[in-house]
Design an enzyme around this catalytic site. Structure first.
Site, PDB file in Angstrom:
ATOM      1  N   LYS A  24       1.084  -1.472  -0.302  1.00  0.00           N
ATOM      2  CA  LYS A  24      -0.492  -0.007  -0.431  1.00  0.00           C
ATOM      3  C   LYS A  24       0.519   1.558  -0.092  1.00  0.00           C
ATOM      4  CE  LYS A  24      -2.153   2.993   3.596  1.00  0.00           C
ATOM      5  NZ  LYS A  24      -1.162   3.640   4.620  1.00  0.00           N
ATOM      6  N   ASN A  25       1.490   0.587   0.944  1.00  0.00           N
ATOM      7  CA  ASN A  25       2.734   2.875   0.616  1.00  0.00           C
ATOM      8  C   ASN A  25       3.487   2.559   0.292  1.00  0.00           C
ATOM      9  OD1 ASN A  25       1.052   3.410   3.597  1.00  0.00           O
ATOM     10  ND2 ASN A  25       2.904   2.870   4.836  1.00  0.00           N
ATOM     11  N   CYS A 119      -4.555   8.816   8.598  1.00  0.00           N
ATOM     12  CA  CYS A 119      -4.664   8.425   9.997  1.00  0.00           C
ATOM     13  C   CYS A 119      -4.097   9.135  11.079  1.00  0.00           C
ATOM     14  CB  CYS A 119      -3.756   6.796   9.946  1.00  0.00           C
ATOM     15  SG  CYS A 119      -4.975   5.605   9.306  1.00  0.00           S
ATOM     16  N   ARG A 124       0.903  15.368  12.436  1.00  0.00           N
ATOM     17  CA  ARG A 124       1.868  15.098  11.691  1.00  0.00           C
ATOM     18  C   ARG A 124       2.215  16.156  10.356  1.00  0.00           C
ATOM     19  NH1 ARG A 124      -1.467   9.760   8.552  1.00  0.00           N
ATOM     20  NH2 ARG A 124       1.260   8.986   7.664  1.00  0.00           N
ATOM     21  N   ASP A 307       3.656   1.063  11.920  1.00  0.00           N
ATOM     22  CA  ASP A 307       2.569   0.399  11.199  1.00  0.00           C
ATOM     23  C   ASP A 307       2.235  -0.849  11.838  1.00  0.00           C
ATOM     24  OD1 ASP A 307       2.416   2.667  10.366  1.00  0.00           O
ATOM     25  OD2 ASP A 307       2.980   1.107   7.954  1.00  0.00           O
ATOM     26  N   ARG A 399      -8.981   1.025   3.868  1.00  0.00           N
ATOM     27  CA  ARG A 399      -7.887   1.821   3.666  1.00  0.00           C
ATOM     28  C   ARG A 399      -6.922   0.411   3.020  1.00  0.00           C
ATOM     29  NH1 ARG A 399      -6.533   6.170   6.024  1.00  0.00           N
ATOM     30  NH2 ARG A 399      -5.015   6.037   4.871  1.00  0.00           N
TER      31      ARG A 399
HETATM   32  N1  EPU Z   1       7.000  14.161  10.342  1.00  0.00           N
HETATM   33  C1  EPU Z   1       7.042  15.561  10.193  1.00  0.00           C
HETATM   34  N2  EPU Z   1       7.505  16.908   8.787  1.00  0.00           N
HETATM   35  C2  EPU Z   1       7.401  16.449   7.972  1.00  0.00           C
HETATM   36  C3  EPU Z   1       6.908  15.335   7.432  1.00  0.00           C
HETATM   37  C4  EPU Z   1       7.055  13.901   8.923  1.00  0.00           C
HETATM   38  O1  EPU Z   1       7.622  16.802  11.398  1.00  0.00           O
HETATM   39  O2  EPU Z   1       7.703  16.801   7.017  1.00  0.00           O
HETATM   40  C5  EPU Z   1       7.803  13.422  11.102  1.00  0.00           C
HETATM   41  C6  EPU Z   1       5.716  13.273  11.293  1.00  0.00           C
HETATM   42  O3  EPU Z   1       5.094  13.611  12.388  1.00  0.00           O
HETATM   43  C7  EPU Z   1       6.366  11.144  12.212  1.00  0.00           C
HETATM   44  C8  EPU Z   1       7.774  11.860  11.548  1.00  0.00           C
HETATM   45  O4  EPU Z   1       8.047  12.255  11.240  1.00  0.00           O
HETATM   46  O5  EPU Z   1       6.557  11.855  13.134  1.00  0.00           O
HETATM   47  C9  EPU Z   1       7.715   9.920   9.898  1.00  0.00           C
HETATM   48  O6  EPU Z   1       6.909  10.515   9.221  1.00  0.00           O
HETATM   49  P1  EPU Z   1       6.844   9.842   7.512  1.00  0.00           P
HETATM   50  O7  EPU Z   1       7.006  10.841   6.644  1.00  0.00           O
HETATM   51  O8  EPU Z   1       8.433   9.304   7.779  1.00  0.00           O
HETATM   52  O9  EPU Z   1       5.434   9.138   7.921  1.00  0.00           O
HETATM   53  P2  EPU Z   1       4.731   9.808   6.532  1.00  0.00           P
HETATM   54  O10 EPU Z   1       5.234   9.193   5.029  1.00  0.00           O
HETATM   55  O11 EPU Z   1       3.581  10.534   6.974  1.00  0.00           O
HETATM   56  C10 EPU Z   1       4.301   6.992   6.461  1.00  0.00           C
HETATM   57  C11 EPU Z   1       3.606   5.865   5.514  1.00  0.00           C
HETATM   58  C12 EPU Z   1       3.101   6.084   7.195  1.00  0.00           C
HETATM   59  C13 EPU Z   1       3.859   5.169   7.864  1.00  0.00           C
HETATM   60  C14 EPU Z   1       5.281   6.273   8.159  1.00  0.00           C
HETATM   61  C15 EPU Z   1       6.382   5.753   8.842  1.00  0.00           C
HETATM   62  C16 EPU Z   1       2.259   6.973   3.696  1.00  0.00           C
HETATM   63  C17 EPU Z   1       1.423   7.030   3.518  1.00  0.00           C
HETATM   64  N3  EPU Z   1       2.489   6.371   5.191  1.00  0.00           N
HETATM   65  O12 EPU Z   1       4.212   8.361   6.463  1.00  0.00           O
HETATM   66  O13 EPU Z   1       1.898   4.249   7.144  1.00  0.00           O
HETATM   67  O14 EPU Z   1       3.441   5.132   9.395  1.00  0.00           O
HETATM   68  O15 EPU Z   1       5.510   6.590   7.166  1.00  0.00           O
HETATM   69  O16 EPU Z   1       7.547   6.729   9.122  1.00  0.00           O
HETATM   70  O17 EPU Z   1       3.380   6.345   3.564  1.00  0.00           O
HETATM   71  C18 EPU Z   1       0.396   3.302   7.818  1.00  0.00           C
HETATM   72  O18 EPU Z   1       0.470   2.730   6.796  1.00  0.00           O
HETATM   73  O19 EPU Z   1      -0.835   3.405   8.287  1.00  0.00           O
HETATM   74  C19 EPU Z   1       0.735   4.040   7.769  1.00  0.00           C
HETATM   75  C20 EPU Z   1       0.174   5.291   8.860  1.00  0.00           C
END
Ligand code: EPU
Length: 422
Positions: A24-25, A119, A124, A307, A399
């Protein structure tokens, strides 16, 4: 109002084979990346999940044609694409709609898009994505919930991420693909999904090096062309089913996986005493054992994936002793613990940690999927519980998990959907 719920009659032993779907991701980034091409891109292994339907709706808003050949083949044809304002409800239904920021900024030097949804796991922010775009030369305006990100031209530069964010790494590298000169992303995220996106972009003609390490270099190109790509298997779905098998299976094979992607989980399960045979593309689990409590910490890849924290927590309610899980990615990601406690678990949450006192007998109750992986943990708990568990708000589960009920029923579970008045 009528709503669908999932009901699970717990306690049934599972046996059989589960085939894991495409990641998915990765998918949710590959689809936006595909629109950067000049011609059709065919992606194979696309999971049949709501996030994909919403992304497809967004593609249609932009006059990008899609064709689904087999259930899991999608051809995305951006030949007649228009760079419209992305202000539709589909955008706010998932987090990953933000990947259109990088893709459209790169391709058109301008994007207008509503704040993405997804979510709620605590705050975030997307500040790192935006700082990256600015470093490449873009100006950003945020008015009335709508981002306008535009640049006269994008110029390659050195970008250091304060946190190795998955989303920021992918978004910035997509924008940088069409920037003039070289962009270097330092402290880049190393998740397998990033390698998959870079593999697609490279097949399309991008010049990207270092994906999978913490330094990614992108040399700008002028055009990307169509190609064919197969998505990697979903390591989180794989981990979820391995946890389920550890809980309830006499013998279950979880196939179409890359075990290295879930090494950290497998190591923790081994420490608990789970009996597993790991081979090239599958894991055979002989579950229903007596397990030991463990301590674990979620970390960026290759550490234990955040996750998988919720499903693992559900399993740990049955381990003997006190387990402790520390969440370093989303410190507030513990909503599932309240739901598990409703079912009889004994979990103390002291952010950013949860202490799980086990083993505790679980009972079927009405519970709520507050987010996708909370939903997965409630499925694990429901399979283990005595009586019938009713999971509400299952749109979160749909989702991200393709046919979780069908996959489980084929292995002997009793899990079904019902429409109820809420
Ligand atoms: N963060 C910031 N600023 C940013 C971006 C991230 O402070 O601009 C922080 C976030 O708040 C968090 C950490 O950095 O504390 C990690 O966030 P990351 O950007 O790595 O997460 P994401 O890209 O928003 C993706 C997955 C998530 C998964 C995380 C693991 C997707 C669509 N989502 O989220 O998946 O938990 O990476 O790092 O790829 C799920 O599948 O249930 C899910 C939430």
């Amino acid at each position: 109002m009528k709503k669908e719920v999932i009901r699970i009659e717990g306690g049934h032993e599972l046996n059989g084979t589960v085939h894991i779907s495409g990641a998915k991701n990765a998918t949710v980034a590959l689809i936006p990346a595909a629109v950067m091409a000049d011609g059709p891109v065919t992606i194979v292994g696309v999971p049949n999940i709501e996030d994909v339907k919403n992304l497809t709706d967004i593609l249609h808003l932009m006059n990008v044609k899609t064709q689904v050949k087999e259930p899991d083949h999608i051809t995305i044809d951006p030949t007649e694409m228009e760079n419209v304002v992305l202000d539709d409800s589909a955008v706010t239904k998932l987090r990953a709609s933000y990947y259109f920021m990088g893709a459209l900024l790169g391709k058109y030097k301008k994007v207008r898009i509503r704040m993405p949804g997804g979510c709620y796991l605590g705050p975030r922010p997307i500040d790192l994505h935006l700082k990256g775009f600015e470093a490449l030369g873009a100006k950003i305006d945020y008015t009335g919930g709508l981002y306008t990100i535009e640049a006269e031209k994008l110029v390659g530069t050195r970008i250091f991420l304060d946190f190795a964010s998955v989303g920021a790494t992918i978004n910035i590298l997509m924008a940088a693909v069409f920037a003039e000169g070289r962009t270097t992303i330092e402290n880049a995220a190393k998740e397998p999904e990033i390698i998959d996106v870079v593999t697609l972009l490279s097949k399309m003609g991008a010049e990207i090096h270092g994906a999978g390490t913490n330094v990614i270099t992108i040399d700008g190109v002028k055009h990307l062309s169509g190609c064919f790509h197969e998505i990697i298997p979903d390591r989180i779905e794989a981990g979820t089913f391995i946890v389920i098998a550890a809980a309830m299976a006499k013998e279950m094979t979880v196939e179409n996986i890359i075990p290295q992607h879930i090494d950290a989980l497998l190591a923790k399960l081994q420490e608990m005493g789970v009996d597993m045979d790991v081979s090239i593309d599958k894991v055979v689990v002989r579950g229903r054992g007596r397990y030991k409590a463990i301590d674990a910490k979620t970390l960026p890849y290759p550490g234990l994936a955040t996750d998988l924290q919720a499903p693992l927590t559900a399993l740990l309610t049955q381990a003997t002793g006190d387990s402790e899980i520390t969440e370093t990615i989303y410190p507030q990601r513990f909503k599932h613990c309240d739901q598990l406690n409703t079912m009889g678990a004994d979990i103390d949450v002291r952010i950013p940690r949860a202490q799980i006192h086990g083993p505790k007998k679980l009972y079927g109750m009405d519970v709520y999927a507050t987010d996708l992986r909370c939903g997965a943990s409630l499925v694990v708990a429901g399979l283990m519980a005595e009586g019938v568990t009713t999971i509400h708000d299952i749109y979160h589960i749909d989702r991200g998990y393709e046919g979780i009920d069908q996959k489980l029923n084929r292995c002997g579970a009793k899990i079904w959907r019902e429409t109820v008045e809420e």
